[in-house]
Design an enzyme around this catalytic site. Sequence first.
Site, short mmCIF file in Angstrom:
data_model
loop_
_atom_site.label_atom_id
_atom_site.label_comp_id
_atom_site.label_asym_id
_atom_site.label_seq_id
_atom_site.Cartn_x
_atom_site.Cartn_y
_atom_site.Cartn_z
N ASP A 49 0.84 -1.20 0.00
CA ASP A 49 0.00 0.00 0.00
C ASP A 49 0.88 1.26 0.00
O ASP A 49 0.37 2.38 -0.08
CB ASP A 49 -1.01 0.00 1.16
N SER A 50 2.20 1.08 0.02
CA SER A 50 3.11 2.20 -0.23
C SER A 50 2.90 2.75 -1.64
O SER A 50 3.44 3.80 -1.98
CB SER A 50 4.57 1.78 -0.03
N ASP A 88 -0.85 -6.31 -0.34
CA ASP A 88 -1.10 -5.68 0.96
C ASP A 88 -2.60 -5.45 1.17
O ASP A 88 -3.31 -5.11 0.23
CB ASP A 88 -0.44 -4.29 0.95
N LYS A 118 -0.74 -9.38 3.13
CA LYS A 118 0.00 -8.89 4.30
C LYS A 118 -0.91 -7.98 5.09
O LYS A 118 -1.66 -7.18 4.50
CB LYS A 118 1.26 -8.13 3.88
N GLU A 120 -0.93 -5.33 8.65
CA GLU A 120 -0.10 -4.63 9.62
C GLU A 120 -0.67 -4.82 11.03
O GLU A 120 -1.89 -4.75 11.22
CB GLU A 120 -0.07 -3.12 9.31
N GLU A 187 9.68 -3.78 10.53
CA GLU A 187 10.06 -2.49 9.94
C GLU A 187 10.59 -1.54 11.01
O GLU A 187 9.91 -1.29 12.03
CB GLU A 187 8.84 -1.85 9.23
O1 KIV Z 1 3.60 -1.10 1.63
C1 KIV Z 1 4.81 -1.42 1.68
O2 KIV Z 1 5.61 -1.11 0.80
C2 KIV Z 1 5.26 -2.21 2.84
C3 KIV Z 1 6.72 -2.52 2.91
C4 KIV Z 1 7.40 -1.43 3.59
C5 KIV Z 1 6.98 -3.82 3.56
O3 KIV Z 1 4.48 -2.55 3.66
#
Ligand code: KIV
Length: 294
Positions: A49-50, A88, A118, A120, A187
């Site tokens: 989600d970056s 994500d 993934k 968080e 992280e």
């Molecule tokens: O969204 C992302 O890029 C991440 C990485 C920093 C692992 O969660």
Amino acid sequence: MSTSGAPVAITDFADMKRDGTRIVMVTAYDAPGARFADESGVDIVFVGDSAGNNVLGYPDTTAVSMDEMIMLGRAARRGTKRAFFLVDMPLGAFQASDEDAVHNAIRLVKESGAQGVKIEGGGAMVSRARAIVGGGIPVMGHLGVTPQSASALGGHKARGRTAQQARQLYADAMALQAAGCFAIVLEAVPARVAARITEALRIPTIGIGAGPDCDGQVLVWHDLLGINEGPAPRFVKRYADVAGEIRRGLAAFVAEVRDGTYPADEHVYKIPAEELALFESETATGVIAGDDWL
Ligand code: KIV
């Protein structure tokens, strides 16, 4: 695993931890990026989600929606042939309930082709991880700095620099493992704390700013390739200067269009001389001019 050329399977990650083969993960947000990553031998292509701040122009990751993740995921999936393909879950897709978490994880699998997701956070998010794994979808956890909840946790400062925070990270990591996660991103965690957690877990850790003793490393595409310019977190290493190349290329294009150097003869389509002569005589005599064009 990556070196054999065979598709990376979820079971490979435990083997890699056991063998001491470091896991390589990189973000990608489109088909060509994913193809480059896949062909370079990374083990996990990850649609993070970056994307929010790296490709969608938001200030951070919190505005990213499920529909945006699905659209980016579908594109990156088309470029991924061999690596494990992970997507994500954005803010709002899993925090409210286990039901939401399972529903949205299934959407990412069905609509973007994710092989795993993934999420968080520790604490209440452990139950979300367990629910998604119970739904048959592999889950990677993410502890330490968790950008979706950065404002609640006091920003992007490293986590685990007090014994109390480090204990909490350790407990959350153990709980995510017990919930069935296949790996955990750490992280911005002190290297010694990450090393201790990595040693204690059966599942691999993937570090980003968590030192060399994690079982693998992940970086963000725009950071590692030097597309992002300016200040970066201390863990970022720029392996290329793509921003510089883009600027050089665009400046040359602008200059050559202005001065007429581009297009040159080799960029131009040709017409046989007799066809051209016919066309020029017709247009000169007005044979094809007039009402036909209206
Ligand atoms: O969204 C992302 O890029 C991440 C990485 C920093 C692992 O969660």
